[in-house]
Scaffold this active site. Structure first.
Site, PDB file in Angstrom:
ATOM      1  N   TYR A 107      11.957  31.540   4.933  1.00 48.02           N
ATOM      2  CA  TYR A 107      10.694  32.288   4.936  1.00 48.02           C
ATOM      3  C   TYR A 107      10.212  32.565   6.359  1.00 48.02           C
ATOM      4  CZ  TYR A 107      10.024  30.824   0.019  1.00 48.02           C
ATOM      5  OH  TYR A 107      10.138  30.593  -1.328  1.00 48.02           O
ATOM      6  N   LYS A 132       0.820  -1.217   0.000  1.00 44.62           N
ATOM      7  CA  LYS A 132       0.000   0.000   0.000  1.00 44.62           C
ATOM      8  C   LYS A 132       0.849   1.261   0.000  1.00 44.62           C
ATOM      9  CE  LYS A 132      -0.703  -0.296   4.960  1.00 44.62           C
ATOM     10  NZ  LYS A 132      -1.625  -0.855   5.930  1.00 44.62           N
TER      11      LYS A 132
HETATM   12  C1  PLP Z   1      -0.992  -1.996   6.426  1.00 44.87           C
HETATM   13  C2  PLP Z   1      -1.638  -3.264   6.774  1.00 44.87           C
HETATM   14  C3  PLP Z   1      -0.887  -4.405   7.056  1.00 44.87           C
HETATM   15  C4  PLP Z   1       0.634  -4.468   7.096  1.00 44.87           C
HETATM   16  O1  PLP Z   1       1.219  -3.342   7.678  1.00 44.87           O
HETATM   17  P1  PLP Z   1       2.530  -3.397   8.578  1.00 44.87           P
HETATM   18  O2  PLP Z   1       2.905  -1.968   8.696  1.00 44.87           O
HETATM   19  O3  PLP Z   1       3.537  -4.184   7.866  1.00 44.87           O
HETATM   20  O4  PLP Z   1       2.147  -3.996   9.872  1.00 44.87           O
HETATM   21  C5  PLP Z   1      -1.581  -5.578   7.320  1.00 44.87           C
HETATM   22  N1  PLP Z   1      -2.928  -5.606   7.320  1.00 44.87           N
HETATM   23  C6  PLP Z   1      -3.686  -4.528   7.072  1.00 44.87           C
HETATM   24  C7  PLP Z   1      -5.168  -4.638   7.104  1.00 44.87           C
HETATM   25  C8  PLP Z   1      -3.076  -3.313   6.801  1.00 44.87           C
HETATM   26  O5  PLP Z   1      -3.822  -2.236   6.560  1.00 44.87           O
END
Ligand code: PLP
Length: 387
Positions: free
Chosen positions: A270, A41
């Site tokens: 700034y 993600k």
């Molecule tokens: C982001 C996420 C993970 C993995 O994230 P980590 O930062 O590696 O723990 C796993 N499951 C869901 C539902 C997530 O949103």
């Protein structure tokens, strides 16, 4: 204009061989029977969405993928990823045709999206696999065990074009040494699995663990762990730091664009942001807010600001503009135009990690990485090493 290693200012070098080593070490820790789902993600936590994902498929044996959003999953499909992709977040109604035509796996937790998916699947002559999301305590997305889950089961059973492939939950506090809340969540998840079994549903994939739980809570594994941070070397679990011996994958660097002196009492940046108390040598460095460097790392209270590394030594950031940062290099000899500044990564014996920056900025290492925009060049190295 396309960026190259020659023309880019800030560069994020992504060492893919470290991704591979990290995954090998994670596999040794979880054992051969637990699958890894790479959770790609937010531009792969800043590492880039497509290249690391395809590398993990081609060189690290990863076969299960997840994204936060539908659009990220479509981008991966278009880049040639044909494997399993679970979309973890909600789907916009307008995205349903895309979702079905791309053979993605849906997270379901209420009635309307499953109904729309079923109707679209019928239209396209397809089946859609779904994973039921149980809310055991995060209060984000999911159904509660009991009445809500019973209702969802009924809905899903009435939709012939959906296949229940998995069930999962997400942990809210696996980052704590105190496992009370995690245990509570797992107890509720166990009840949900029981409820599903009683309804005649035994999904192929049961999963709950994130990065912190993968390291510190093996009792949460079931069939699969969902990982983003850990693969990139960020062990945010409680207890012994970095017990799996993982390595951060990125090195974020930028060149010095100017070196000059400011007198005590001068204005710097700034809004008269910084006023030196002593004669101060300032390096202007080619990264800034436009690159996604988190603003809370740089305040008027210079003592609490983040550092960068120059010639293996720490230097304090004084202010941040869109394109550049102002760095105090008074105490570092021989700093000159074109020298490389390390924003995240190693230089000499010292290292700045996204975890350190998370602490300095009052946020998480995940935020530090996800905030990085597409502006820094992602420069991938060692893409074929170790095969
Ligand atoms: C982001 C996420 C993970 C993995 O994230 P980590 O930062 O590696 O723990 C796993 N499951 C869901 C539902 C997530 O949103």
């Amino acid at each position: 204009m396309p960026q190259t290693i020659e023309n880019a200012n800030s560069v994020i070098t992504v060492d893919l061989s470290k991704v591979k080593r990290n995954i090998e070490r994670i596999r040794r820790h979880i054992g051969p029977d637990v699958k890894i789902m790479y959770t790609a993600k937010s531009n792969g936590y800043g590492h880039g969405l497509v290249v690391p994902t395809l590398y993990m498929r081609d060189h690290c044996g990863i076969r299960y993928f997840a994204t936060g959003m539908l659009s990220e999953a479509v981008e991966l499909r278009e880049a040639g990823l044909k494997d399993f992709i679970l979309v973890l977040g909600g789907i916009p109604y307008t995205g349903i045709p895309d979702f079905v035509s791309n053979d993605l796996v849906a997270t379901v937790y209420e009635d309307t999206i499953p109904q729309a998916l079923d109707a679209e699947a019928a239209r396209q002559g397809k089946k859609v696999r779904v994973h039921i999301k149980i809310d055991t305590g995060l209060r984000r997305i999911g159904v509660r065990v009991g009445e809500e889950l019973a209702h969802l089961i009924e809905t899903l059973k009435s939709l012939p074009n959906l296949e229940i492939d998995g069930v999962f939950t997400h942990l809210a506090n696996a980052y704590s040494l105190d496992k009370t809340f995690t245990n509570q969540q797992m107890a509720e998840f166990t009840q949900a699995l029981e409820q599903l079994r009683e309804a005649g549903i035994q999904p192929r994939l049961v999963h709950a663990a994130n990065t912190a739980a993968c390291v510190a809570s093996p009792e949460t594994y079931y069939d699969m762990v969902r990982l983003a941070a850990l693969i990139f070397g960020y062990d945010i679990s409680p207890g012994i730091p970095n017990r799996l011996g993982l390595e951060p994958v990125i090195q974020w660097t930028a060149p010095i664009l100017s070196v000059h002196w400011a007198e005590a009492g001068d204005n710097v940046s700034y809004y008269r942001f910084f006023t030196p108390k002593r004669r101060t040598k300032i390096a202007i460095v080619g990264f800034g807010m436009g690159d996604g460097y988190v603003r809370s790392l740089v305040t008027k209270d210079t003592e609490h600001n983040a550092d960068v590394l120059i010639h293996g030594r720490r230097a304090r950031i004084l202010d941040l503009n869109v394109d550049v940062a102002y760095i105090d290099v008074t105490d570092i000899p021989d700093v000159k135009m074109g020298d490389t500044v390390t924003i995240i990564g190693k230089d000499g014996d010292d290292e700045i990690t996204s975890m350190e920056l998370g602490e300095v900025g009052g946020t998480s290492s995940g935020h530090i990485c996800c905030a990085i925009t597409s502006r820094p060049l992602r420069y991938y190295i060692n893409a074929s090493s170790g095969d």
